[in-house]
Scaffold this motif. Structure first.
Motif, PDB file in Angstrom:
ATOM      1  N   GLN A  98       5.587  -1.647  -8.367  1.00  0.00           N
ATOM      2  CA  GLN A  98       5.964  -2.809  -8.377  1.00  0.00           C
ATOM      3  C   GLN A  98       6.176  -3.231  -6.964  1.00  0.00           C
ATOM      4  N   GLY A  99       5.795  -3.188  -5.779  1.00  0.00           N
ATOM      5  CA  GLY A  99       5.366  -3.633  -4.543  1.00  0.00           C
ATOM      6  C   GLY A  99       5.736  -3.116  -3.583  1.00  0.00           C
ATOM      7  N   GLU A 115       0.985  -1.234  -0.105  1.00  0.00           N
ATOM      8  CA  GLU A 115       0.720   0.055  -0.153  1.00  0.00           C
ATOM      9  C   GLU A 115       0.732   1.022   0.370  1.00  0.00           C
ATOM     10  N   PHE A 116       0.308   2.226  -0.850  1.00  0.00           N
ATOM     11  CA  PHE A 116       1.152   3.650  -0.568  1.00  0.00           C
ATOM     12  C   PHE A 116       0.788   4.747   0.303  1.00  0.00           C
ATOM     13  N   VAL A 117       0.196   4.923   1.490  1.00  0.00           N
ATOM     14  CA  VAL A 117      -0.705   5.986   2.311  1.00  0.00           C
ATOM     15  C   VAL A 117       0.041   6.643   2.531  1.00  0.00           C
ATOM     16  N   LEU A 171       8.335   7.771  -6.910  1.00  0.00           N
ATOM     17  CA  LEU A 171       7.525   6.975  -5.658  1.00  0.00           C
ATOM     18  C   LEU A 171       6.723   5.719  -6.524  1.00  0.00           C
ATOM     19  N   CYS A 172       5.915   6.531  -7.236  1.00  0.00           N
ATOM     20  CA  CYS A 172       4.318   5.994  -7.538  1.00  0.00           C
ATOM     21  C   CYS A 172       4.647   4.559  -8.146  1.00  0.00           C
ATOM     22  N   GLU A 173       5.679   4.938  -9.049  1.00  0.00           N
ATOM     23  CA  GLU A 173       6.696   3.238  -9.819  1.00  0.00           C
ATOM     24  C   GLU A 173       6.582   2.208  -9.124  1.00  0.00           C
ATOM     25  N   PRO A 187      14.318  -2.633   0.696  1.00  0.00           N
ATOM     26  CA  PRO A 187      14.190  -2.226   2.552  1.00  0.00           C
ATOM     27  C   PRO A 187      11.873  -3.336   2.092  1.00  0.00           C
ATOM     28  N   LYS A 188      11.238  -3.454   3.474  1.00  0.00           N
ATOM     29  CA  LYS A 188       9.341  -3.688   3.229  1.00  0.00           C
ATOM     30  C   LYS A 188       9.266  -2.804   3.262  1.00  0.00           C
TER      31      LYS A 188
END
Length: 232
Positions: A190-191, A32-34, A184-186, A160-161
């Motif tokens: 990619q996970g 996720e991207f928060v 950052l979105c890219e 890093p996770k």
């Protein structure tokens, strides 16, 4: 992936006691991207520092990768942070006396990665960040956008996770800021799991979810349906 429950953080001086986090509850899913938003002084950066194990709350629970982090000894907290987390700051925090390659290599040195593996990992991330022709330059020879790319590369070189970003476009003009947010979105696509503090609604639009803070509380959450659909 991340579960935070009832985090309390209080800063005390001889005369003043300030509650920075007042019962924060939050979950972040893997991949996720928060974005964390709110007015100045609401606790955004304090929360990010606690998540990055740079600060310790008075009470609460913080579980990441099935580990309760707040009960770890300082040495174990440091080792966990170095292995599993990467940081991107507003001020880049690059070392002027080191080249691009050497700045990016630092986390690997701290984690005692051997020289040949360090070279391989740094070269991979430099290519990924499109800064191969800058690897022998020093930070003062780079544009702001290039410096932030180096900072992102340093955050990611140890694979890093979780990446924690505090106002990553705050010192950039709009063109370079968009470049960093697209990067950052890219990476997120990619996970890579990303938690970002920002004042910018534009930057927050790149995330899957926006968490709003006020006076140390979570007051609302908003799903970005266009981006969250990519997680399904």
């Amino acid at each position: 992936m991340i579960t935070i429950e009832n985090l309390q953080k209080v800063y005390k001086t001889e005369e003043i006691e300030t509650t920075a986090l007042n019962g924060i509850n939050m979950h972040v899913a893997e991949g996720e991207f928060v974005s964390i938003m709110g007015p100045s002084g609401c606790g955004k950066s304090t929360l990010l520092n606690v998540m990055g194990l740079l600060d310790k709350p008075e009470s609460g629970s913080y579980r990441f990768l099935d580990t309760e982090l707040l009960t770890l000894r300082d040495r174990d907290r440091s080792a966990f942070r170095k292995k599993n987390m990467g940081f991107v700051f507003q001020n880049f925090n690059l070392i002027d006396e080191l080249t691009v390659f050497e700045n990016i290599e630092l986390p690997l040195i701290y984690n005692k990665v051997n020289a040949s593996e360090r070279k391989k990992l740094v070269n991979e991330i430099i290519e990924r960040m499109n800064i191969v022709n800058r690897n022998k330059h020093f930070p003062q020879q780079l544009s702001g956008g290039q410096q932030q790319r180096v900072a992102v590369a340093r955050a990611l070189v140890n694979r890093p996770k979780l990446v924690l970003a505090d106002e990553p476009t705050g010192n950039l003009d709009s063109a370079h800021g968009n470049e960093v947010m697209e990067l950052l979105c890219e990476l997120n696509e990619q996970g890579t799991t990303i938690v970002m503090v920002t004042h910018s609604a534009h930057d927050a639009s790149f995330s899957n979810r926006i968490v709003n803070l006020k006076d140390g509380h979570v007051i609302s959450e908003k799903i970005n349906k266009s981006r969250s659909a990519e997680l399904i």
